[in-house]
Design an enzyme around this catalytic site. Structure first.
Site, PDB file in Angstrom:
ATOM      1  N   ARG A  66       0.993  -1.154  -0.103  1.00 54.63           N
ATOM      2  CA  ARG A  66       0.111  -0.079   0.091  1.00 54.63           C
ATOM      3  C   ARG A  66       0.860   1.414  -0.127  1.00 54.63           C
ATOM      4  O   ARG A  66       0.346   2.365  -0.216  1.00 54.63           O
ATOM      5  CB  ARG A  66      -0.802   0.053   1.152  1.00 54.63           C
ATOM      6  N   TYR A 120     -15.059  22.591 -10.291  1.00 58.99           N
ATOM      7  CA  TYR A 120     -15.458  21.398 -10.663  1.00 58.99           C
ATOM      8  C   TYR A 120     -16.516  20.775  -9.877  1.00 58.99           C
ATOM      9  O   TYR A 120     -16.374  20.638  -8.837  1.00 58.99           O
ATOM     10  CB  TYR A 120     -14.182  20.483 -10.750  1.00 58.99           C
ATOM     11  N   ASP A 192      -6.844  23.116  -7.433  1.00 60.35           N
ATOM     12  CA  ASP A 192      -6.992  22.106  -8.149  1.00 60.35           C
ATOM     13  C   ASP A 192      -6.219  22.837  -9.491  1.00 60.35           C
ATOM     14  O   ASP A 192      -6.948  23.708 -10.385  1.00 60.35           O
ATOM     15  CB  ASP A 192      -8.611  21.883  -8.626  1.00 60.35           C
ATOM     16  N   LYS A 217      -5.831  13.533 -16.867  1.00 53.30           N
ATOM     17  CA  LYS A 217      -6.004  14.403 -17.936  1.00 53.30           C
ATOM     18  C   LYS A 217      -4.359  14.661 -18.654  1.00 53.30           C
ATOM     19  O   LYS A 217      -4.299  13.719 -19.159  1.00 53.30           O
ATOM     20  CB  LYS A 217      -6.538  15.979 -17.369  1.00 53.30           C
TER      21      LYS A 217
HETATM   22  C1  LIG Z   1     -11.400  15.588 -14.296  1.00 58.38           C
HETATM   23  C2  LIG Z   1     -11.218  16.358 -13.314  1.00 58.38           C
HETATM   24  C3  LIG Z   1     -10.904  16.138 -12.018  1.00 58.38           C
HETATM   25  C4  LIG Z   1     -11.498  14.776 -11.671  1.00 58.38           C
HETATM   26  O1  LIG Z   1     -10.646  13.833 -12.002  1.00 58.38           O
HETATM   27  P1  LIG Z   1     -10.736  12.093 -12.147  1.00 58.38           P
HETATM   28  O2  LIG Z   1      -9.515  11.574 -12.432  1.00 58.38           O
HETATM   29  O3  LIG Z   1     -11.819  12.063 -13.190  1.00 58.38           O
HETATM   30  O4  LIG Z   1     -11.566  11.817 -10.900  1.00 58.38           O
HETATM   31  C5  LIG Z   1     -10.797  17.097 -10.895  1.00 58.38           C
HETATM   32  N1  LIG Z   1     -10.527  18.333 -11.314  1.00 58.38           N
HETATM   33  C6  LIG Z   1     -10.681  18.752 -12.516  1.00 58.38           C
HETATM   34  C7  LIG Z   1     -10.396  20.182 -12.732  1.00 58.38           C
HETATM   35  C8  LIG Z   1     -10.902  17.951 -13.755  1.00 58.38           C
HETATM   36  O5  LIG Z   1     -10.994  18.121 -14.865  1.00 58.38           O
END
Ligand SMILES: *Cc1c(COP(=O)(O)O)cnc(C)c1O
Length: 408
Positions: A66, A120, A192, A217
Site C-alpha cells: 500500500r 469542478y 486544483d 487529464k
Molecule cells: C477531471 C477533473 C477532476 C477529477 O479527475 P478524475 O480523475 O476524473 O476523478 C478534478 N478536477 C478537474 C479540474 C478535472 O478536470
C-alpha cells in the site's frame, strides 16, 4: 547520463526536468524507465528486520504494497521535482480521490470550507455531500470578488479550495492574492491545478499550500488511465501521506508506469495544444455566431491579463458561448463535428467537444460571465478540448459544424 542524484535536476529548465524527473538509477537499473513492480507483500530478511518494519514506513523504503514500490515512488518523485517548493507528492486512484484525500486531511467536524463557486462540480458536491455528512460546513464564493471572498472567512474557516480557470466557464482569478488572504486568515489554500499543471502555474511558489491535479487529464495524456496527485511542502505533505495511508489510497504500478510514460511528453503536448487552442479561439472570436470566447490565453478575453501575469503556459481546454440560437442549435453544432469526440474528460491526445450548462453548478456566480457583457450572449456554450490534430483541420471541421448550427 547519470541521474542517480535527483538534485542534479534542480538547475535545469522545465523541459529537461520533465524528461529526467524520478529516474533514479536505483529504481530504473540499466534501463530507461523504472520497471513495473507489482507487489503487495514486501519480504523482510528476518524477524529482527520485521520488528523494525515501521521504521521502513518512509519514502523510498520497502514496507508493504500500500506504500507503493519503485514504480509509484518514481512517479511521486517526478511530480515533486516538477513542482517548485514541494517536499513530496501523494498519488491517488483518481482526481476526485485526490480532492477527497486532501480535504479529509485538512478538515474536521465544525470546520468551515470555502469552495470557489466555479470549481469542478464533483468538488462542489464533495462539500455539500460527503463533508456535510461529516460535520464540515461548505460556503461558496465568487473568486473574482475579492471583497466578498475576504468577508467570507470566519473563525472556523480551515481551508479554501480554488480552481483556475473556472470549470467550464473559464474565469481566471488572482490566485496569488486569494492564497495570500487565506494565509492571513489562518486557512490552508488548495488549488486544483489540473488545467495548467505545474508547468504552466508554479502553484506553491505563488503562495498556494497544496497543489492537486487530476493526472487522468494531461499527465496521463492518452485517455487510458485514472489518477490524481497532491503536492505540498514538508508539513502538509506528511499529513497528506498519513491520511492517504489511513484511507487506503494506492494506485497500481501499471497505471503509475503509464502516467510516467505520459509525463515524458507533457511539455511538448501542452505547448502544441495551447498553440492550436489559441489559433482556434482566434478563429471563433471572429465568427458572427459566437458571442464570447472564454479562453484566458486569448488576448482581450476575460482574465487574460491575470493569466499573462501569473502563468507561464496553458493547455487546449477552453469554452465559447453562441450568440443567440437555441439549445437544439447548439447541440446540432456539437453533433455535426466530425473530428471531435463527445465526452467528459480532456487532456488526451484527441480533441473533444462538450455542450455546457454551468448554471446548475453555481450558487453565486452568473452564467454567462458578466464579462461577456453582450446582450446577445445567451447561455448555450460549448467546451472544446483541443488535442494534437492539425489545428487547420479542426478549424475546417468547426466551420462546417457552424453551418449546421445556422441551418435551423
Ligand atoms: C477531471 C477533473 C477532476 C477529477 O479527475 P478524475 O480523475 O476524473 O476523478 C478534478 N478536477 C478537474 C479540474 C478535472 O478536470
Amino acid at each position: 547520463m547519470n541521474l542517480s542524484d535527483s538534485t542534479d535536476l534542480k538547475t535545469t529548465r522545465t523541459a529537461t526536468r520533465v524528461v529526467g524527473a524520478g529516474r533514479r538509477k536505483e529504481w530504473t537499473g540499466a534501463v530507461v524507465n523504472p520497471p513495473v513492480w507489482r507487489a503487495s507483500t514486501h519480504l523482510y530478511e528476518d524477524t529482527a528486520a520485521l520488528a523494525r518494519g515501521s521504521q521502513y514506513n518512509e519514502d523510498g523504503r520497502f514496507f508493504y504494497g500500500r506504500r507503493g514500490s519503485p514504480t509509484q515512488w518514481a512517479l511521486c518523485e517526478a511530480l515533486t521535482q516538477l513542482e517548485p517548493g514541494a517536499a513530496g507528492t501523494v498519488i491517488y486512484p483518481s482526481g476526485v480521490a485526490a480532492i477527497s484525500g486532501v480535504l479529509l486531511t485538512l478538515l474536521k467536524p465544525g470546520d468551515v470550507l470555502l469552495i470557489s463557486d466555479n470549481a469542478y462540480d464533483p468538488s462542489r458536491s464533495m462539500g455539500t455531500g460527503l463533508l456535510a455528512d461529516f460535520g464540515v460546513e461548505t460556503r461558496f464564493f465568487d473568486p473574482l470578488d475579492i471583497e466578498a471572498y475576504t468577508a467570507a472567512f470566519c473563525e472556523k474557516t480551515r481551508a479554501v479550495l480554488l480552481e483556475a480557470p473556472g470549470s467550464l466557464s473559464m474565469e481566471m482569478c488572482d490566485l496569488p492574492q486569494l492564497a495570500r488572504i487565506a494565509r492571513e486568515k489562518g486557512a490552508i489554500s488548495v488549488l486544483d491545478n489540473t488545467w495548467a499543471s505545474p508547468l504552466g502555474f508554479a502553484a506553491l511558489e505563488k503562495g498556494i499550500d497544496i497543489s492537486l491535479m487530476a493526472l487522468t487529464k494531461h499527465v496521463g495524456g492518452h485517455s487510458d488511465l485514472m489518477m490524481g496527485s497532491a503536492s505540498a511542502g514538508p508539513e502538509l505533505y506528511e499529513a497528506l501521506r498519513k491520511r492517504a495511508q489511513q484511507l487506503g489510497n494506492v494506485v497500481s504500478p501499471d497505471d503509475a508506469a503509464l502516467a510516467l510514460r505520459g509525463l515524458r511528453t507533457l511539455s511538448l503536448r501542452l505547448r502544441q495544444e495551447a498553440a492550436s487552442a489559441l489559433k482556434i479561439a482566434q478563429f471563433l472570436q471572429e465568427r458572427a455566431e459566437v458571442a464570447q470566447v472564454l479562453c484566458p490565453m486569448l488576448p482581450g478575453a476575460p482574465g487574460h491579463d491575470v493569466w499573462a501575469r501569473d502563468f507561464t503556459g496553458g493547455c487546449g481546454l477552453f469554452s465559447f458561448v453562441f450568440r443567440g440560437g437555441t439549445m437544439e442549435d447548439r447541440n446540432r453544432f456539437v453533433d455535426a463535428l466530425q473530428l471531435f469526440g463527445i465526452g467528459f474528460s480532456w487532456g488526451g491526445y484527441e480533441s473533444l467537444a462538450l455542450p455546457i450548462q454551468p448554471k446548475s453548478a453555481r450558487s453565486v456566480m452568473p452564467w454567462p460571465p458578466v464579462s461577456a457583457n453582450d446582450a446577445a450572449a445567451d447561455r448555450h456554450g460549448v467546451r472544446l478540448a483541443i488535442g494534437l490534430e492539425d489545428p487547420d483541420d479542426l478549424i475546417a471541421d468547426i466551420e462546417q459544424a457552424l453551418a449546421a448550427w445556422k441551418g435551423a
